[in-house]
Write a protein that holds these residues in place. Structure first.
Motif, PDB file in Angstrom:
ATOM      1  N   GLY A 195      33.057  47.218  33.298  1.00  0.00           N
ATOM      2  CA  GLY A 195      33.815  47.560  32.106  1.00  0.00           C
ATOM      3  C   GLY A 195      35.309  47.426  32.306  1.00  0.00           C
ATOM      4  N   LYS A 196      35.812  47.889  33.442  1.00  0.00           N
ATOM      5  CA  LYS A 196      37.249  47.798  33.724  1.00  0.00           C
ATOM      6  C   LYS A 196      37.698  46.347  33.856  1.00  0.00           C
ATOM      7  N   ASN A 197      36.872  45.516  34.483  1.00  0.00           N
ATOM      8  CA  ASN A 197      37.220  44.096  34.617  1.00  0.00           C
ATOM      9  C   ASN A 197      37.316  43.419  33.260  1.00  0.00           C
ATOM     10  N   ALA A 198      36.379  43.727  32.367  1.00  0.00           N
ATOM     11  CA  ALA A 198      36.404  43.141  31.028  1.00  0.00           C
ATOM     12  C   ALA A 198      37.647  43.587  30.269  1.00  0.00           C
ATOM     13  N   ARG A 199      37.991  44.838  30.393  1.00  0.00           N
ATOM     14  CA  ARG A 199      39.183  45.338  29.692  1.00  0.00           C
ATOM     15  C   ARG A 199      40.439  44.617  30.167  1.00  0.00           C
ATOM     16  N   ARG A 200      40.547  44.391  31.471  1.00  0.00           N
ATOM     17  CA  ARG A 200      41.707  43.657  31.978  1.00  0.00           C
ATOM     18  C   ARG A 200      41.789  42.260  31.383  1.00  0.00           C
TER      19      ARG A 200
END
Length: 381
Positions: A323-328
Motif C-alpha cells: 500500500g505504501k509503495n502504491a501511494r508513493r
C-alpha cells in the motif's frame, strides 16, 4: 486563462467518475490563477443527487437545452482562451459544432472514456463525438495513453492527442490509522462486462471463505445478483466518504471495463483513490498496468478466485508495504496538481501549433496575458 468546461457533471458524483475528476482538476486550475466556468446540462438523474451543488473553485451554471446554452453563453465561449468539451455531454456533437463556430481560443475534447468513445464512434452510435469532429478539436485529452494516441492522430486525424489520465486529490485521499472493517472491498457502478470478474475475484472467494468480510459499493446492480451473506451492499457513497471506505479495508479490488482492457493504459480514478489511501490493491491485468505500478511491489494482480484468497492471507507487514509503495507512485505523478500543469503545457503547445494555420482561416485568440501567466507558472518553458 479564461477556461470553460462543458462536462457531464461536476455537481453530482452519482453513478459516474467524471465529477470527482473534474473537481480535482478545476480546483487546481483555480489555485493556479485561472478563471473557470463549468457548464453542465441539468438532467433529472443528477438533480436529486447533487453532492456539490455549488463548487467553491469555479463558477458553475446549469442549462436545460442547447438553445439555452447558446443564448446565455455565446459571448463567454467567444472570449474564452480555452474551451473544453467533455465525453458523454448530452448532444455533445452539436455542442462541439457550436464551440467550433464560436470560440477563438483553443478547442479541446476531454475524453474520460476514450476506449468506449472510440468503439461508439466506429459503430456510428456515439452521440457526443463523431469522426468529423475529432480533427476539428485542436487538442484531444485522452483518458487512455499508449497506442490509442496514435490511433487518434493517424486514423481519426486529431492534430494533437495527449495522455490525460485521471488523477487524485491527496488532500482528500490519504491513509488513516484505524482497524479495518472489511477484508476486501470494491467500489464501482454495475456494468455487464465487470460483473463476471467481480463474481470471480470477490464473490467466489467470499463463498469459499465464510469468515471473510466483504463490501461492494455502487448503484444499478440488478436484483438477479446473488450476494453471499458475508458481502455487504452499499448503494452509493458520496466522494467525501470514499477515503473512509478505502481505509476501512485490508485490501481493495480494482476491476477494469472490457473496453479499457482492450485499449490498455487506462487506469481508473478508483484505482488511484485507493492507492492514495495506501490501501493495497488487488487488480485484474491490463496492458500498460506496469507503467503505473510494479506488480508484486505496488499492486497485486489476480485472474482467479484462488489468487484473491492467497493475497488475503498475506502478512500485515507485506500488505502495508504494498500500500505504501502504491501511494508513493501516485503522489509522484498522478495528483490533480500534476494534471493542471500538464493541461497548461498542452494548451501552450496546441496554441503554438495551430496559431498560424487557423489564423489564415478565421483566427485564433488566446490573450497575451494568459499565455504570459502560463509561461510564468511553468517556469518559462
Amino acid at each position: 486563462m479564461k477556461i470553460i468546461f462543458l462536462g457531464l457533471s461536476i455537481t453530482s458524483s452519482w453513478g459516474n467518475g467524471h465529477a470527482t475528476t473534474y473537481r480535482g482538476l478545476v480546483r487546481e486550475l483555480d489555485s493556479r490563477g485561472h478563471e473557470i466556468l463549468f457548464l453542465e446540462r441539468d438532467v433529472p438523474w443528477y438533480a436529486p443527487n447533487r453532492d456539490l451543488p455549488i463548487p467553491p473553485y469555479c463558477r458553475t451554471e446549469l442549462y436545460t437545452c442547447l438553445e439555452e446554452l447558446e443564448d446565455r453563453f455565446t459571448p463567454e465561449i467567444r472570449g474564452a482562451d480555452l474551451v473544453v468539451v467533455g465525453s458523454y455531454v448530452p448532444e455533445g456533437i452539436d455542442v462541439g459544432e457550436w464551440v467550433f463556430r464560436t470560440t477563438r481560443g483553443v478547442r479541446a475534447f476531454y475524453d474520460i472514456d476514450t476506449p468506449v468513445t472510440l468503439e461508439k464512434v466506429r459503430e456510428g452510435v456515439c452521440d457526443y463525438l463523431n469522426p468529423e469532429s475529432i480533427p476539428r478539436y485542436d487538442l484531444y485529452l485522452s483518458f487512455s495513453g499508449g497506442p490509442v494516441l496514435n490511433v487518434l492522430e493517424k486514423k481519426f486525424g486529431s492534430p494533437m492527442a495527449k495522455p490525460f489520465h485521471c488523477s487524485v486529490d491527496p488532500d482528500m485521499y490519504f491513509p488513516e490509522t484505524r482497524k479495518p472493517e472489511y477484508d476486501l472491498g470494491y467500489m464501482g457502478t454495475y456494468s455487464n462486462d465487470r460483473q463476471p470478474p467481480l463474481e470471480e475475484l470477490m464473490l467466489r472467494p467470499a463463498r469459499k471463505w465464510n469468515k471473510g468480510r466483504f463490501v461492494v459499493a455502487g448503484p444499478l446492480y440488478p436484483d438477479t445478483v446473488r450476494w453471499p451473506k458475508n458481502v455487504r451492499r452499499v448503494e452509493h457513497l458520496s466522494p467525501e466518504m470514499h477515503r473512509e471506505f478505502y481505509n476501512g479495508q485490508r485490501f481493495t479490488l480494482n476491476i477494469t471495463r472490457a473496453d479499457m482492457i482492450r485499449a490498455g493504459y487506462s487506469p481508473s480514478v478508483r484505482l488511484f483513490e485507493a492507492a492514495a489511501c495506501a490501501t493495497p490493491v488487488i487488480s485484474d491485468f491490463w496492458p500498460g498496468l506496469d507503467d503505473f505500478f510494479t506488480p508484486g511491489r505496488d499492486i497485486l494482480v489476480a485472474s482467479r478466485a484462488e489468487d484473491t484468497l492467497k493475497y488475503l492471507q498475506l502478512p500485515d507487514e507485506k500488505r502495508a508495504a504494498i500500500g505504501k509503495n502504491a501511494r508513493r507512485r501516485i503522489l509522484a505523478g498522478h495528483t490533480s496538481a500534476h494534471r493542471a500543469v500538464e493541461l497548461e503545457r498542452y494548451v501552450l503547445e496546441a496554441y503554438r501549433m495551430v496559431r498560424s494555420s487557423r489564423s489564415r482561416r478565421r483566427g485564433i485568440h488566446v490573450s497575451r496575458s494568459a499565455l504570459g501567466e502560463c509561461l510564468k507558472s511553468l517556469g518559462g518553458s
